[in-house]
Motif scaffolding. Structure first.
Motif, PDB file in Angstrom:
ATOM      1  N   THR A 143      12.388  53.483 -43.602  1.00  0.00           N
ATOM      2  CA  THR A 143      11.191  54.201 -44.033  1.00  0.00           C
ATOM      3  C   THR A 143      10.146  53.166 -44.424  1.00  0.00           C
ATOM      4  OG1 THR A 143      10.295  55.805 -45.611  1.00  0.00           O
ATOM      5  CG2 THR A 143      12.037  54.383 -46.419  1.00  0.00           C
ATOM      6  N   THR A 144       8.885  53.426 -44.070  1.00  0.00           N
ATOM      7  CA  THR A 144       7.838  52.459 -44.336  1.00  0.00           C
ATOM      8  C   THR A 144       6.520  53.190 -44.588  1.00  0.00           C
ATOM      9  OG1 THR A 144       6.782  50.438 -43.502  1.00  0.00           O
ATOM     10  CG2 THR A 144       7.199  52.185 -41.912  1.00  0.00           C
ATOM     11  N   ASP A 145       5.460  52.410 -44.789  1.00  0.00           N
ATOM     12  CA  ASP A 145       4.141  52.968 -45.069  1.00  0.00           C
ATOM     13  C   ASP A 145       3.113  52.076 -44.387  1.00  0.00           C
ATOM     14  OD1 ASP A 145       2.208  54.617 -46.073  1.00  0.00           O
ATOM     15  OD2 ASP A 145       2.474  54.071 -48.173  1.00  0.00           O
ATOM     16  N   ARG A 146       1.861  52.487 -44.395  1.00  0.00           N
ATOM     17  CA  ARG A 146       0.800  51.659 -43.821  1.00  0.00           C
ATOM     18  C   ARG A 146       0.596  50.416 -44.687  1.00  0.00           C
ATOM     19  NH1 ARG A 146      -4.231  52.455 -46.532  1.00  0.00           N
ATOM     20  NH2 ARG A 146      -4.044  54.014 -48.182  1.00  0.00           N
ATOM     21  N   PRO A 147       0.041  49.333 -44.148  1.00  0.00           N
ATOM     22  CA  PRO A 147      -0.281  48.167 -44.969  1.00  0.00           C
ATOM     23  C   PRO A 147      -1.264  48.535 -46.071  1.00  0.00           C
ATOM     24  CG  PRO A 147      -0.388  47.613 -42.641  1.00  0.00           C
ATOM     25  CD  PRO A 147      -0.247  49.101 -42.725  1.00  0.00           C
ATOM     26  N   GLN A 148      -0.987  48.073 -47.280  1.00  0.00           N
ATOM     27  CA  GLN A 148      -1.882  48.320 -48.416  1.00  0.00           C
ATOM     28  C   GLN A 148      -2.392  46.979 -48.931  1.00  0.00           C
ATOM     29  OE1 GLN A 148      -0.247  51.077 -51.359  1.00  0.00           O
ATOM     30  NE2 GLN A 148       1.195  51.851 -49.839  1.00  0.00           N
ATOM     31  N   PHE A 149      -3.719  46.901 -49.118  1.00  0.00           N
ATOM     32  CA  PHE A 149      -4.346  45.658 -49.556  1.00  0.00           C
ATOM     33  C   PHE A 149      -4.848  45.818 -50.982  1.00  0.00           C
ATOM     34  CE2 PHE A 149      -4.407  45.615 -44.974  1.00  0.00           C
ATOM     35  CZ  PHE A 149      -4.009  44.318 -44.683  1.00  0.00           C
ATOM     36  N   PHE A 150      -4.730  44.735 -51.770  1.00  0.00           N
ATOM     37  CA  PHE A 150      -4.981  44.816 -53.206  1.00  0.00           C
ATOM     38  C   PHE A 150      -6.419  44.499 -53.592  1.00  0.00           C
ATOM     39  CE2 PHE A 150      -0.568  43.024 -52.729  1.00  0.00           C
ATOM     40  CZ  PHE A 150       0.095  44.219 -52.940  1.00  0.00           C
ATOM     41  N   ASP A 151      -6.947  43.383 -53.108  1.00  0.00           N
ATOM     42  CA  ASP A 151      -8.219  42.885 -53.608  1.00  0.00           C
ATOM     43  C   ASP A 151      -9.387  43.365 -52.752  1.00  0.00           C
ATOM     44  OD1 ASP A 151      -7.546  41.459 -51.385  1.00  0.00           O
ATOM     45  OD2 ASP A 151      -7.328  39.541 -52.400  1.00  0.00           O
ATOM     46  N   ALA A 152     -10.611  43.150 -53.280  1.00  0.00           N
ATOM     47  CA  ALA A 152     -11.813  43.577 -52.575  1.00  0.00           C
ATOM     48  C   ALA A 152     -11.955  42.862 -51.235  1.00  0.00           C
ATOM     49  CB  ALA A 152     -13.048  43.311 -53.445  1.00  0.00           C
ATOM     50  N   GLY A 153     -11.511  41.603 -51.167  1.00  0.00           N
ATOM     51  CA  GLY A 153     -11.582  40.860 -49.920  1.00  0.00           C
ATOM     52  C   GLY A 153     -10.516  41.251 -48.913  1.00  0.00           C
ATOM     53  N   ARG A 154      -9.539  42.040 -49.366  1.00  0.00           N
ATOM     54  CA  ARG A 154      -8.467  42.555 -48.517  1.00  0.00           C
ATOM     55  C   ARG A 154      -7.701  41.448 -47.793  1.00  0.00           C
ATOM     56  NH1 ARG A 154      -9.323  48.655 -46.517  1.00  0.00           N
ATOM     57  NH2 ARG A 154     -10.215  49.439 -48.440  1.00  0.00           N
ATOM     58  N   GLN A 155      -7.434  40.381 -48.504  1.00  0.00           N
ATOM     59  CA  GLN A 155      -6.615  39.308 -47.952  1.00  0.00           C
ATOM     60  C   GLN A 155      -5.162  39.450 -48.375  1.00  0.00           C
ATOM     61  OE1 GLN A 155      -7.802  36.854 -45.629  1.00  0.00           O
ATOM     62  NE2 GLN A 155      -9.268  38.542 -45.682  1.00  0.00           N
ATOM     63  N   ASN A 156      -4.936  39.869 -49.622  1.00  0.00           N
ATOM     64  CA  ASN A 156      -3.588  40.049 -50.142  1.00  0.00           C
ATOM     65  C   ASN A 156      -3.152  41.502 -49.978  1.00  0.00           C
ATOM     66  OD1 ASN A 156      -2.959  37.358 -51.376  1.00  0.00           O
ATOM     67  ND2 ASN A 156      -4.829  37.831 -52.508  1.00  0.00           N
ATOM     68  N   GLY A 157      -1.971  41.696 -49.426  1.00  0.00           N
ATOM     69  CA  GLY A 157      -1.477  43.052 -49.232  1.00  0.00           C
ATOM     70  C   GLY A 157       0.026  43.066 -49.037  1.00  0.00           C
ATOM     71  N   TRP A 158       0.564  44.277 -48.858  1.00  0.00           N
ATOM     72  CA  TRP A 158       2.009  44.378 -48.671  1.00  0.00           C
ATOM     73  C   TRP A 158       2.365  45.605 -47.847  1.00  0.00           C
ATOM     74  CZ3 TRP A 158       6.456  46.952 -51.189  1.00  0.00           C
ATOM     75  CH2 TRP A 158       6.113  48.157 -51.816  1.00  0.00           C
TER      76      TRP A 158
END
Length: 430
Positions: free
Chosen positions: A288-303
């Motif tokens: 089971t998985t999900d779409r990529p989620q990005f944390f910061d405004a620049g959208r460089q860091n995600g999981w």
């Protein structure tokens, strides 16, 4: 006789006027000592989620009415928008009931669209609902066999909603925006077993006009050597965009998650970047998985969350990126397995290192990307509420201190939304 007809006409117009005024019974505030409203006649006072609702600022300004009242409703989902702001919603007799708080749930404003727009299923965030900020949000009404898809858009925090439509009958699988003006919506339809037709729409004016930027109805892998639409094979999980050009689509192909990438705003897609490694997730029956989620405004860091399912158990791990999704690193979470009814509740992260997970009635916290987890609290409130509301809908944190947890009892058509303001140590019902 003529006088009688005139009186009948006046009475009919008056009834229509009353009906229109009552289409949203909570639009104007009622006195603070008014009785609590219920979303269904069958619910009792202890079943619904009790929310204290106030009138929108514009209503207060225009009517000088600062009263508040309480409603009881079964919430089915929520989304935190900041440390103090969030939205929560439910569905009653196909009518969407949506509320926004700007003060950590002390009071709520009814931002529901018109009851004339019917919703045949419980809306989900990232599929039917998306907000870029507390002012700008979109709601999609899945066509469910009808001739068109309805898209509602607010730019004033839900006080008003504009309506647009797309003449198509396929179900909506994903919606996402990276600015209040630019967004994408994926619609899909089953073709043959394990395959689906995929059509991607894009808007550059906040959702008034949607244009097709990709469709795989003419996909031919023998003729498509470099770039192509997303293939028929697999089912769409979600879509995320880092910037106006670069985006990702998560697809479940033959039971395994696979990423597709676009570098031109969604017109052409290529397979990858590769992230899934079966060798790191052994003994899994499915995933089971999900779409990529990005944390910061620049959208460089995600999981990307990845759950290894085996029978009635699921163990979660993750893939993390620090370069906008160009590469992904596997993180083996030091967590136990989730069992039974709530085994599909994903961990939640607010940054590349800090996250929380719920296993049973216990909240765990990590500060090192999931390598180690500390027990935050075996909270008595969570334990008690899980007895009454055994199905957990969602866990989300918006900061190191503030998090929400929604649980429900489907048989009793009831729910409870809990909040923590100390990182998960203590919880209270909102």
């Amino acid at each position: 006789m003529k006088r009688y007809q005139q009186l009948a006409s006046i009475l009919l117009l008056f009834c229509i006027f009353l009906s229109a005024c009552s289409s949203r019974e909570e639009q104007t505030a009622t006195p603070e000592n008014a009785p609590a409203l219920q979303d269904t006649a069958e619910e009792t006072a202890d079943q619904g989620q009790t929310l204290t609702v106030v009138a929108p600022d514009t209503v207060k300004t225009n009517t000088k009415d600062t009263g508040k009242y309480q409603i009881q409703t079964k919430l089915t989902d929520f989304q935190l928008l900041s440390e103090t702001k969030g939205i929560a919603w439910g569905l009653t007799r196909n009518e969407l009931r949506m509320y926004m708080t700007k003060n950590n749930g002390q009071t709520w404003v009814n931002i529901s669209p018109s009851a004339n727009v019917q919703f045949p299923a419980n809306p989900r965030y990232g599929k039917d609902i998306y907000f870029t900020d507390p002012m700008n949000g979109w709601i999609v009404r899945d066509p469910s066999g009808m001739a068109e898809t309805i898209v509602l858009h607010t730019s004033d925090g839900g006080e008003t909603w504009d309506i647009s439509s797309i003449p198509q009958k396929n179900r909506v699988s994903a919606i996402t925006f990276n600015t209040p003006q630019r967004g994408w919506m994926m619609t899909t339809a089953d073709s043959t077993t394990g395959k689906e037709l995929k059509v991607l729409y894009r808007t550059d004016d906040g959702g008034s006009i949607w244009n097709v930027v990709m469709q795989n109805t003419v996909y031919n892998p023998e003729k498509s050597t470099v770039a192509s639409p997303i293939p028929h094979l697999g089912y769409t999980i979600g879509v995320s965009f880092v910037d106006p050009l670069r985006g990702y689509a998560m697809v479940q192909e033959l039971g395994e998650p696979k990423l597709y990438q676009t570098l031109d705003g969604g017109n052409k897609w290529i397979s990858g970047p590769s992230f899934f490694n079966r060798e790191k997730l052994k003994n899994c029956v499915n995933y089971t998985t999900d779409r990529p989620q990005f944390f910061d405004a620049g959208r460089q860091n995600g999981w990307i969350s990845i759950g290894c399912k085996n029978g009635n158990e699921t163990k979660y791990n993750g893939y993390f990126t620090g370069d906008g999704g160009a590469t992904w690193k596997f993180a083996n979470f030091g967590l136990g397995v989730s069992k039974g009814l709530n085994q599909d509740i994903l961990p939640t992260f607010i940054g590349p290192n800090e996250g929380w997970a719920l296993i049973g009635s216990t909240i765990y916290h990590t500060l090192d990307q999931g390598k180690t987890w500390s027990l935050v609290s075996d909270n008595e409130v969570i334990k008690e509420k899980l007895v009454e509301y055994p199905e957990v809908v969602k866990l989300q944190f918006s900061s190191p201190r503030v998090g929400w947890l929604l649980m429900e009892n489907n048989e009793q058509k009831s729910s409870r939304l809990l909040q923590t303001t100390d990182g998960g140590l203590n919880w209270r019902v909102l």
